[in-house]
Design a protein around this motif. Sequence first.
Motif, PDB file in Angstrom:
ATOM      1  N   GLY A 275      24.184  27.661   1.993  1.00  0.00           N
ATOM      2  CA  GLY A 275      25.679  27.957   1.507  1.00  0.00           C
ATOM      3  C   GLY A 275      25.624  29.385   0.442  1.00  0.00           C
ATOM      4  O   GLY A 275      24.601  29.822   0.277  1.00  0.00           O
ATOM      5  N   ASP A 276      26.682  29.092  -0.451  1.00  0.00           N
ATOM      6  CA  ASP A 276      26.815  30.091  -1.483  1.00  0.00           C
ATOM      7  C   ASP A 276      27.456  29.311  -2.726  1.00  0.00           C
ATOM      8  O   ASP A 276      28.509  28.426  -2.143  1.00  0.00           O
ATOM      9  N   SER A 277      27.211  29.504  -3.725  1.00  0.00           N
ATOM     10  CA  SER A 277      27.750  28.977  -5.044  1.00  0.00           C
ATOM     11  C   SER A 277      28.987  29.157  -5.184  1.00  0.00           C
ATOM     12  O   SER A 277      30.107  28.302  -5.916  1.00  0.00           O
ATOM     13  N   MET A 278      29.581  30.351  -4.679  1.00  0.00           N
ATOM     14  CA  MET A 278      31.220  30.818  -4.626  1.00  0.00           C
ATOM     15  C   MET A 278      31.666  30.446  -6.068  1.00  0.00           C
ATOM     16  O   MET A 278      32.885  30.330  -6.366  1.00  0.00           O
ATOM     17  N   GLY A 279      30.983  30.899  -6.940  1.00  0.00           N
ATOM     18  CA  GLY A 279      31.643  30.783  -8.430  1.00  0.00           C
ATOM     19  C   GLY A 279      31.511  29.494  -9.061  1.00  0.00           C
ATOM     20  O   GLY A 279      31.804  29.295 -10.139  1.00  0.00           O
ATOM     21  N   ALA A 280      31.072  28.245  -8.344  1.00  0.00           N
ATOM     22  CA  ALA A 280      31.187  27.314  -8.861  1.00  0.00           C
ATOM     23  C   ALA A 280      30.146  26.918 -10.114  1.00  0.00           C
ATOM     24  O   ALA A 280      29.109  27.469  -9.860  1.00  0.00           O
ATOM     25  N   ARG A 281      30.562  26.530 -11.190  1.00  0.00           N
ATOM     26  CA  ARG A 281      29.722  26.474 -12.497  1.00  0.00           C
ATOM     27  C   ARG A 281      29.206  27.815 -12.796  1.00  0.00           C
ATOM     28  O   ARG A 281      28.198  27.886 -13.548  1.00  0.00           O
ATOM     29  N   GLY A 282      30.033  28.901 -12.669  1.00  0.00           N
ATOM     30  CA  GLY A 282      29.571  30.155 -13.051  1.00  0.00           C
ATOM     31  C   GLY A 282      28.356  30.454 -12.189  1.00  0.00           C
ATOM     32  O   GLY A 282      27.558  31.337 -12.850  1.00  0.00           O
ATOM     33  N   ARG A 283      28.181  30.127 -11.225  1.00  0.00           N
ATOM     34  CA  ARG A 283      27.178  30.379 -10.059  1.00  0.00           C
ATOM     35  C   ARG A 283      27.489  31.473  -9.209  1.00  0.00           C
ATOM     36  O   ARG A 283      28.342  31.325  -8.559  1.00  0.00           O
ATOM     37  N   VAL A 284      26.761  32.217  -8.732  1.00  0.00           N
ATOM     38  CA  VAL A 284      26.582  33.200  -7.559  1.00  0.00           C
ATOM     39  C   VAL A 284      25.379  32.782  -6.771  1.00  0.00           C
ATOM     40  O   VAL A 284      24.422  32.294  -7.131  1.00  0.00           O
ATOM     41  N   THR A 285      25.525  33.331  -5.551  1.00  0.00           N
ATOM     42  CA  THR A 285      24.442  33.151  -4.427  1.00  0.00           C
ATOM     43  C   THR A 285      23.911  31.662  -4.546  1.00  0.00           C
ATOM     44  O   THR A 285      24.617  30.747  -4.424  1.00  0.00           O
ATOM     45  N   LYS A 286      22.484  31.661  -4.160  1.00  0.00           N
ATOM     46  CA  LYS A 286      22.152  30.631  -4.077  1.00  0.00           C
ATOM     47  C   LYS A 286      20.609  30.388  -4.534  1.00  0.00           C
ATOM     48  O   LYS A 286      20.007  31.403  -4.808  1.00  0.00           O
ATOM     49  N   GLN A 287      20.131  29.228  -4.872  1.00  0.00           N
ATOM     50  CA  GLN A 287      18.850  29.080  -5.213  1.00  0.00           C
ATOM     51  C   GLN A 287      18.598  27.621  -6.099  1.00  0.00           C
ATOM     52  O   GLN A 287      19.365  27.543  -6.834  1.00  0.00           O
ATOM     53  N   VAL A 288      17.660  27.242  -6.033  1.00  0.00           N
ATOM     54  CA  VAL A 288      17.094  25.906  -6.806  1.00  0.00           C
ATOM     55  C   VAL A 288      18.081  24.705  -6.747  1.00  0.00           C
ATOM     56  O   VAL A 288      17.773  23.634  -6.649  1.00  0.00           O
ATOM     57  N   ASP A 289      19.301  24.870  -6.899  1.00  0.00           N
ATOM     58  CA  ASP A 289      20.115  23.545  -7.014  1.00  0.00           C
ATOM     59  C   ASP A 289      20.734  23.185  -5.682  1.00  0.00           C
ATOM     60  O   ASP A 289      20.394  23.884  -4.612  1.00  0.00           O
ATOM     61  N   PHE A 290      21.174  22.154  -5.673  1.00  0.00           N
ATOM     62  CA  PHE A 290      21.467  21.260  -4.233  1.00  0.00           C
ATOM     63  C   PHE A 290      22.983  21.003  -4.248  1.00  0.00           C
ATOM     64  O   PHE A 290      23.486  19.939  -3.711  1.00  0.00           O
ATOM     65  N   TYR A 291      23.865  21.816  -5.443  1.00  0.00           N
ATOM     66  CA  TYR A 291      25.246  21.215  -5.203  1.00  0.00           C
ATOM     67  C   TYR A 291      25.916  21.515  -3.666  1.00  0.00           C
ATOM     68  O   TYR A 291      25.423  22.243  -2.931  1.00  0.00           O
ATOM     69  N   GLU A 292      27.087  20.809  -3.654  1.00  0.00           N
ATOM     70  CA  GLU A 292      27.649  20.981  -2.541  1.00  0.00           C
ATOM     71  C   GLU A 292      27.757  22.531  -1.896  1.00  0.00           C
ATOM     72  O   GLU A 292      27.627  22.627  -0.721  1.00  0.00           O
ATOM     73  N   GLU A 293      28.282  23.197  -2.773  1.00  0.00           N
ATOM     74  CA  GLU A 293      28.539  24.819  -2.433  1.00  0.00           C
ATOM     75  C   GLU A 293      27.341  25.435  -1.646  1.00  0.00           C
ATOM     76  O   GLU A 293      27.321  26.243  -0.775  1.00  0.00           O
TER      77      GLU A 293
END
Length: 466
Positions: A275-293
């Motif tokens: 996926g892509d972080s889509m701005g959730a938690r002030g995040r962009v793109t992806k890496q390291v985390d396992f959030y839903e986005e």
Amino acid sequence: MKNIVVFIMDQTAWRALPAYGNTYAKTPNIDRIAEGGMCIDGCYSTCPLCQPSRASFWTGRYPHETRVVSNSARCREKGVLPDFPTMGEVFSAAGYETVHFGKTHDAGTLRGFYCEPEKEIVSEPENPAYPQNRDTFRDNYTFRAACDWIRQRQDERPLFLVADIVNPHNICGWVGENQGVHRGMDSGEPLPPLPENFDFPDIAGQPRAIQYVCCTNIRQSQTAGWTPDNFREYLRAYYHFLSLADRGIGQVLDALEERGVHAGNTLFVMMSDHGDSMGARGRVTKQVDFYEETMRVPMIFKGPGIGAGRREGIASLLDLFPTLCSQAGIGAPEGLRGRDISAALSGGELPGRDYVAGEWHTEWGYTVSPGRMIRTGRYKYTRYIEDGGEQLFDLEMDPLEQNNLAGEPESASVLEGMRDLLKRHLEETGDSFETLKWAADSRWRSHPVGYQNHRGIAAPMTGEEH
Ligand code: ZN
């Protein structure tokens, strides 16, 4: 045997698509597949990074099993990938014409497919607010080459065609074009709203790997100084690049229909590698985390015998291999980690399972903060090797993942159960997670916690695709 056509997008979160409830995005061609098709609602990637995820679903094995754990070139060297049967090998042996157009980034796991060489067709941005790079140029070629090939095809065998699309990944380059403090360019299109979980007030209560993503992900580091409106511009650009992917999917669907390849005789699949972080938690793109986005991806099926609707539950991209075998009436190879979800596609339920799992190793070959995710029907548990940092989210009560319950006394028994599941998973799949070494560059993490506070260097980009 029915044809199989798989559309893979890069970096598309499930919630980016109207098929999953998004009200801003416009994806009329993906909707053509979703309408009358079955949308799997809780499908998870095995890794929030391109190459490990792709090597995983093409072989039906976890990244620690394929040993393709990063985007590093080392993972593409001969001998890294164990000799697992690949999807391409199984389907070509069964009599399919197996052909792949577009992004490979597979570390050898597309073995068995004819892969059209990746080329580029340079195009001008349609709007100066959305500068294009080779991600889009490669897609331009992919769509043209796939359509030309389809229109000229003479083969009588059943077709297994993959259109592997880079967009909306061009958003990564967009971040680079807009790094640091800047005034956004007005594209003339309305700005999407920020996600409900845009703020990250409890960042201090997360594992260190999460606290300092800005130091290991150059794209995140480039957002230091962004205003909330800059994040809305990010989302708007993301949806733009998504619409480019959608337009190309429409061209391929049209070419297929001209040749009589349609949902009456063909199984269509629509999915993404992560996926892509889509701005959730002030995040962009992806890496390291396992959030839903980051981890939850679209997985849509349409075709003969496939029902229409949306199926709740948990599934994995690992399910693709056994499910396609079942749909084609082919015996699946031994040892696949996923499940055949055919029953859910024809109107039944997803297979009962205790959990699905995800992994994070590293991006550029640094062994930084490996982590693991266990997702059950209700909870998500993550653990990072660096500091033993844990997260526990109750996704029924907290679907936006804003309350880390790992330190809450009343959640102790749930936490213990999730730890046991992870332990069991590591043992059953031969994952040496707990003894992995990690190292962080001493120049990282020299600033207060908070992605907006980032200063200093971030993990270097090596010029490889990612
Ligand atoms: Zn930082």
